[in-house]
Design an enzyme around this catalytic site. Structure first.
Site, mmCIF file in Angstrom:
data_model
loop_
_atom_site.group_PDB
_atom_site.id
_atom_site.type_symbol
_atom_site.label_atom_id
_atom_site.label_comp_id
_atom_site.label_asym_id
_atom_site.label_seq_id
_atom_site.Cartn_x
_atom_site.Cartn_y
_atom_site.Cartn_z
ATOM 1 N N TRP A 102 47.787 39.404 42.210
ATOM 2 C CA TRP A 102 48.043 37.965 42.327
ATOM 3 C C TRP A 102 48.219 37.515 43.756
ATOM 4 O O TRP A 102 47.656 36.495 44.178
ATOM 5 C CB TRP A 102 49.244 37.566 41.465
ATOM 6 C CG TRP A 102 48.933 37.722 40.016
ATOM 7 C CD1 TRP A 102 49.501 38.588 39.134
ATOM 8 C CD2 TRP A 102 47.913 37.022 39.267
ATOM 9 N NE1 TRP A 102 48.916 38.471 37.895
ATOM 10 C CE2 TRP A 102 47.945 37.526 37.948
ATOM 11 C CE3 TRP A 102 46.983 36.035 39.580
ATOM 12 C CZ2 TRP A 102 47.077 37.061 36.942
ATOM 13 C CZ3 TRP A 102 46.121 35.569 38.583
ATOM 14 C CH2 TRP A 102 46.180 36.081 37.285
ATOM 15 N N ASP A 172 55.479 32.698 44.653
ATOM 16 C CA ASP A 172 54.894 32.649 43.318
ATOM 17 C C ASP A 172 55.842 33.422 42.388
ATOM 18 O O ASP A 172 55.943 34.640 42.472
ATOM 19 C CB ASP A 172 53.504 33.304 43.349
ATOM 20 C CG ASP A 172 52.854 33.397 41.980
ATOM 21 O OD1 ASP A 172 53.459 32.961 40.984
ATOM 22 O OD2 ASP A 172 51.709 33.910 41.905
ATOM 23 N N LYS A 196 54.571 32.582 31.084
ATOM 24 C CA LYS A 196 55.230 33.876 31.006
ATOM 25 C C LYS A 196 56.704 33.714 30.615
ATOM 26 O O LYS A 196 57.119 34.231 29.603
ATOM 27 C CB LYS A 196 55.077 34.640 32.316
ATOM 28 C CG LYS A 196 53.725 35.328 32.400
ATOM 29 C CD LYS A 196 52.911 34.943 33.569
ATOM 30 C CE LYS A 196 51.481 35.485 33.468
ATOM 31 N NZ LYS A 196 50.698 35.141 34.646
HETATM 32 C C1 PLP Z 1 49.754 34.935 35.528
HETATM 33 C C2 PLP Z 1 49.994 34.844 36.966
HETATM 34 C C3 PLP Z 1 49.272 33.947 37.781
HETATM 35 C C4 PLP Z 1 48.143 33.100 37.255
HETATM 36 O O1 PLP Z 1 48.619 32.081 36.469
HETATM 37 P P1 PLP Z 1 47.647 30.987 35.821
HETATM 38 O O2 PLP Z 1 48.635 30.023 35.256
HETATM 39 O O3 PLP Z 1 46.812 31.684 34.813
HETATM 40 O O4 PLP Z 1 46.833 30.401 36.911
HETATM 41 C C5 PLP Z 1 49.602 33.880 39.113
HETATM 42 N N1 PLP Z 1 50.574 34.634 39.637
HETATM 43 C C6 PLP Z 1 51.289 35.511 38.888
HETATM 44 C C7 PLP Z 1 52.362 36.320 39.528
HETATM 45 C C8 PLP Z 1 51.023 35.627 37.535
HETATM 46 O O5 PLP Z 1 51.727 36.490 36.782
#
Ligand code: PLP
Length: 360
Positions: A102, A172, A196
């Site tokens: 990511w 993030d 998540k």
């Molecule tokens: C799942 C995830 C993403 C991507 O998320 P989307 O909502 O599908 O764009 C980005 N960063 C992390 C750490 C993730 O777990």
């Protein structure tokens, strides 16, 4: 009704009571005679849902007054480009940590707008370890410092935060937001896709400090500018109404269950259970990640052979345990045990792990 045990990495487990509440309210939302799905985002009904979610987010995460909480579309992935678009245009430089899939995607998008200074690169170790974040060096003149608090695929998680001084720290937190307390005042911006830890997919939470909002250039298209959303309380255009409604219910339930402190205890309990099962298996199950940085949200593990892993995943599915296959890029097994995963769910998995190891 039959409910399986859900270890999917995202979209992922949500509390069954929330599905029941949503089902009860689906056709007639709180006596309005309309489903919330067909209700205007400019209505008083939706206003309460929207502002309730913002307020509970602030309360649960102890977000200071000088931050805005936004709900946007586009997933966390859109933030990979919105961040450099707003803060890096014109060939400026930002600091990035490279810790796995990511963060590397975030870097790739940033490089389209400016220069990236790599502050930490876990590539050589196969992205299986991190560092004491306080030892990370911030580069003078960087527009911001970006990190990924939990690498969902690799199963590693930062345990502390860097001192970035005047350089805004951007993080993030898609896969561990609201799983542990965070000193929000240390951050310029925090973002997370909802699917998540917070609710269904479709909404992205952005927590952004006012001085960063002020820096966003007016030359950007309206939607891509954080200022647009901050000024309009995320109602510049139609927000993802339904996901925000479910997020509201998830946050309300969290507040009723001891808030973040309750969540920390709950999550620690689950990850301890799973990691100790791995450790006490005489090497049958192994964790490929550095013990100091292993994730409390995504527990990755390997087994003696790939054939056994396949058999394990298939048998688990037959027993209604879903999502245990590791990401296609790394293989192996992974159990995602986000906030809404119950202790009973993890116990179902650990007892299966023990009996599978004994039989195979
Ligand atoms: C799942 C995830 C993403 C991507 O998320 P989307 O909502 O599908 O764009 C980005 N960063 C992390 C750490 C993730 O777990």
């Amino acid at each position: 009704m039959s409910r399986a045990t859900n270890f999917y990495a995202g979209p992922s487990v949500l509390p069954v009571e929330i599905f029941q509440e949503v089902a009860d309210e689906m056709v007639d939302y709180q006596g309005t005679g309309l489903s919330l799905m067909e209700t205007s985002h400019r209505s008083k009904t939706y206003d309460e849902v929207h502002n309730g979610a913002v307020d509970m987010m602030k309360e649960l995460f102890s977000i200071p007054e000088n931050y805005k909480v936004l709900f946007l579309g586009g997933g966390a992935t859109m933030q990979f480009s919105m961040i450099p678009m707003n803060f890096l245009a014109g060939g400026k430089t930002a600091d990035y940590t490279k810790t796995g899939t990511w963060s590397n995607k975030a870097v790739a998008d940033a490089e389209k707008f400016g220069s990236v200074n790599t502050v930490f690169d876990g590539k050589e170790g196969g992205y299986s370890s991190l560092a004491d974040a306080t030892t990370l060096k911030v580069n003078e003149g960087s527009q911001y410092f970006h990190m990924t608090s939990n690498e969902t695929i690799g199963g590693i998680q930062w345990k502390n935060w860097p001192e970035t001084g005047n350089v805004p720290l951007i993080c993030d937190m898609s896969s561990d937001i609201l799983s542990r307390p965070v000193p929000v005042e240390k951050f310029g911006m925090i973002y997370a896709g909802a699917q998540k830890n917070l609710g269904p997919s479709g909404a992205t939470v952005v927590i952004i400090r006012d001085d960063l909002v002020e820096k966003c250039p007016d030359s950007l298209p309206a939607y891509m500018n954080y200022k647009t959303h901050a000024k309009a309380n995320s109602l510049y255009n139609t927000p993802p109404v339904f996901p925000i409604y479910v997020i509201n219910l998830v946050l309300k339930r969290m507040l009723a269950n001891g808030g973040l402190d309750g969540m920390v205890a709950h999550n620690k309990n689950k990850s301890d259970l799973l990691y100790s099962t791995i450790e006490n298996s005489n090497g049958y199950y192994t964790s490929p990640v550095d013990k100091n940085y292993r994730s409390d949200m995504n527990v990755v593990f390997r087994m003696p052979t790939e054939e056994l892993e396949k058999k394990f995943i298939n048998e688990a599915e037959a027993l209604q345990m879903f999502g245990l296959k590791g990401h296609r890029s790394v293989g192996g097994c992974r159990a995602s045990i986000y906030n809404s995963m119950t202790v009973e769910g993890v116990e179902t998995l650990t007892s299966f792990m023990k009996s599978f190891a004994a039989k195979n």
